[in-house]
Design a protein around this motif. Structure first.
Motif, mmCIF file in Angstrom:
data_model
loop_
_atom_site.group_PDB
_atom_site.id
_atom_site.type_symbol
_atom_site.label_atom_id
_atom_site.label_comp_id
_atom_site.label_asym_id
_atom_site.label_seq_id
_atom_site.Cartn_x
_atom_site.Cartn_y
_atom_site.Cartn_z
ATOM 1 N N LEU A 257 -8.280 44.328 11.128
ATOM 2 C CA LEU A 257 -8.290 45.542 10.279
ATOM 3 C C LEU A 257 -9.445 46.252 9.997
ATOM 4 O O LEU A 257 -9.244 47.540 9.876
ATOM 5 N N LEU A 258 -10.613 45.651 9.932
ATOM 6 C CA LEU A 258 -11.783 46.203 9.762
ATOM 7 C C LEU A 258 -12.221 47.063 10.965
ATOM 8 O O LEU A 258 -12.568 48.262 10.978
ATOM 9 N N GLU A 259 -11.870 46.406 12.200
ATOM 10 C CA GLU A 259 -12.055 47.266 13.572
ATOM 11 C C GLU A 259 -10.992 48.513 13.417
ATOM 12 O O GLU A 259 -11.717 49.777 13.912
ATOM 13 N N GLN A 260 -9.874 48.630 12.887
ATOM 14 C CA GLN A 260 -8.945 49.665 12.589
ATOM 15 C C GLN A 260 -9.809 50.877 11.911
ATOM 16 O O GLN A 260 -9.447 52.012 12.143
ATOM 17 N N ARG A 261 -10.830 50.383 11.127
ATOM 18 C CA ARG A 261 -11.494 51.391 10.202
ATOM 19 C C ARG A 261 -12.816 51.737 11.018
ATOM 20 O O ARG A 261 -13.585 52.494 10.326
ATOM 21 N N GLY A 262 -12.839 51.301 12.208
ATOM 22 C CA GLY A 262 -14.134 51.617 12.923
ATOM 23 C C GLY A 262 -15.362 50.670 12.815
ATOM 24 O O GLY A 262 -16.303 51.202 13.291
ATOM 25 N N CYS B 39 -17.423 47.642 14.266
ATOM 26 C CA CYS B 39 -17.393 47.060 15.393
ATOM 27 C C CYS B 39 -17.832 45.653 14.876
ATOM 28 O O CYS B 39 -18.946 45.610 14.161
ATOM 29 N N ILE B 40 -17.242 44.469 15.342
ATOM 30 C CA ILE B 40 -17.582 43.172 14.849
ATOM 31 C C ILE B 40 -17.901 42.263 16.174
ATOM 32 O O ILE B 40 -17.218 42.131 17.005
ATOM 33 N N TYR B 41 -19.122 41.734 15.961
ATOM 34 C CA TYR B 41 -19.528 40.688 16.820
ATOM 35 C C TYR B 41 -18.761 39.352 16.770
ATOM 36 O O TYR B 41 -18.669 38.734 15.914
ATOM 37 N N ASP B 42 -17.962 38.778 17.982
ATOM 38 C CA ASP B 42 -17.045 37.703 17.732
ATOM 39 C C ASP B 42 -17.905 36.520 18.195
ATOM 40 O O ASP B 42 -18.181 36.451 19.554
ATOM 41 N N CYS B 43 -18.270 35.642 17.403
ATOM 42 C CA CYS B 43 -19.191 34.529 17.781
ATOM 43 C C CYS B 43 -18.429 33.674 18.675
ATOM 44 O O CYS B 43 -19.161 33.190 19.675
ATOM 45 N N ASP B 44 -17.410 33.221 18.580
ATOM 46 C CA ASP B 44 -16.617 32.477 19.432
ATOM 47 C C ASP B 44 -16.318 33.024 21.011
ATOM 48 O O ASP B 44 -16.660 32.423 21.726
ATOM 49 N N TRP C 209 -21.864 43.646 11.882
ATOM 50 C CA TRP C 209 -20.841 42.782 11.542
ATOM 51 C C TRP C 209 -20.918 41.615 12.473
ATOM 52 O O TRP C 209 -20.768 41.819 13.757
ATOM 53 N N MET C 210 -20.523 40.433 12.052
ATOM 54 C CA MET C 210 -20.385 39.266 12.852
ATOM 55 C C MET C 210 -18.981 38.535 12.213
ATOM 56 O O MET C 210 -18.882 38.517 11.030
ATOM 57 N N GLU C 211 -18.171 38.095 13.177
ATOM 58 C CA GLU C 211 -17.269 36.936 12.919
ATOM 59 C C GLU C 211 -17.901 35.655 13.214
ATOM 60 O O GLU C 211 -17.830 35.373 14.399
ATOM 61 N N CYS C 212 -17.580 34.543 12.275
ATOM 62 C CA CYS C 212 -18.155 33.424 12.682
ATOM 63 C C CYS C 212 -17.640 32.350 11.916
ATOM 64 O O CYS C 212 -17.759 32.361 10.694
ATOM 65 N N ALA C 213 -16.730 31.367 12.548
ATOM 66 C CA ALA C 213 -15.753 30.395 11.950
ATOM 67 C C ALA C 213 -16.778 29.323 11.142
ATOM 68 O O ALA C 213 -16.565 28.899 10.233
ATOM 69 N N ILE C 214 -17.981 29.025 11.922
ATOM 70 C CA ILE C 214 -18.794 28.132 11.250
ATOM 71 C C ILE C 214 -20.196 28.659 11.082
ATOM 72 O O ILE C 214 -21.355 28.138 11.185
ATOM 73 N N LEU C 215 -20.124 29.679 10.176
ATOM 74 C CA LEU C 215 -21.312 30.482 9.754
ATOM 75 C C LEU C 215 -22.307 29.648 9.294
ATOM 76 O O LEU C 215 -23.550 29.434 9.431
ATOM 77 N N PHE C 216 -22.073 28.805 8.098
ATOM 78 C CA PHE C 216 -23.024 27.884 7.475
ATOM 79 C C PHE C 216 -23.221 26.475 8.355
ATOM 80 O O PHE C 216 -24.536 26.125 8.312
ATOM 81 N N GLU C 217 -22.391 26.160 8.885
ATOM 82 C CA GLU C 217 -22.665 24.831 9.638
ATOM 83 C C GLU C 217 -23.635 25.203 10.880
ATOM 84 O O GLU C 217 -24.462 24.572 11.328
ATOM 85 N N SER C 218 -23.591 26.616 11.470
ATOM 86 C CA SER C 218 -24.457 27.029 12.521
ATOM 87 C C SER C 218 -25.791 27.316 12.139
ATOM 88 O O SER C 218 -26.704 27.749 12.943
#
Length: 183
Positions: free
Chosen positions: A19-24, A26-31, A101-110
């Protein structure tokens, strides 16, 4: 300003990122970056092969994800050993990129929370997350709970985040608009 989107498996963080990408945005996907680096970085390939074994990559040099997953799930020490190899490479890759921007499932753990200024967590009720994961991945409830159990509890992530998007069926657009307006 650097911003992270996080949330436990099945919370819907990837959907929010779309949804954020549809707004322009760009998100770095850590996985995805971790998978790419595990496939393409000679240093990571060598370190992972030394850690897990020669069967980590097949004859064509392709990563055997099942071998890696089996090793990772055998013990917390194994998971940490893989993380100690992969996380620094992903952090360096993000920092050398132009992404804000980044997408990170384990943001705090990492420890990746130290790379950003604000954290947005996507949350959902546990049972909804379980159903989403089982349906998406075609795995058992037991395996789903095992994956959920490897991440921090949702409440702990919420407590360390600046913003929360609740993905339980309520509209996401107003929540996203509110956060973007406040950042």
């Amino acid at each position: 300003m650097k911003i992270a989107i996080t949330g436990g498996i099945g919370s819907g963080k990837s959907y929010v990122c779309k949804l954020l990408e549809q707004r322009g945005i760009c998100i770095y996907d850590c996985d995805s970056a971790a998978k790419r680096l595990m496939r393409t970085s000679p240093a990571l390939r060598q370190q992972l092969s030394q850690l897990i074994g020669s069967e980590t990559y097949d004859a064509e040099g392709r990563l055997d994800k099942a071998i890696v997953a089996r090793f990772l799930l055998q013990s917390e020490a194994n998971a940490r050993a893989i993380d100690d190899i992969v996380h620094p490479a992903v952090a360096a890759d993000f920092q050398s990129s132009d992404y804000q921007w980044m997408e990170c499932a384990i943001l705090f753990e990492s420890g990746f929370d130290k790379l950003v200024d604000n954290v947005i967590v996507v949350t959902a009720p546990q049972e909804l997350r379980i159903q989403r994961i089982m349906q998406r991945d075609g795995i058992t409830r037991e395996k789903t709970l095992e994956w959920i159990g490897r991440q921090w509890p949702q409440e702990q992530v919420v407590a360390r985040s600046q913003y929360e998007i609740i993905n339980d069926g309520r509209p996401l657009k107003p929540q996203i608009d509110n956060i973007i307006n406040n950042i």
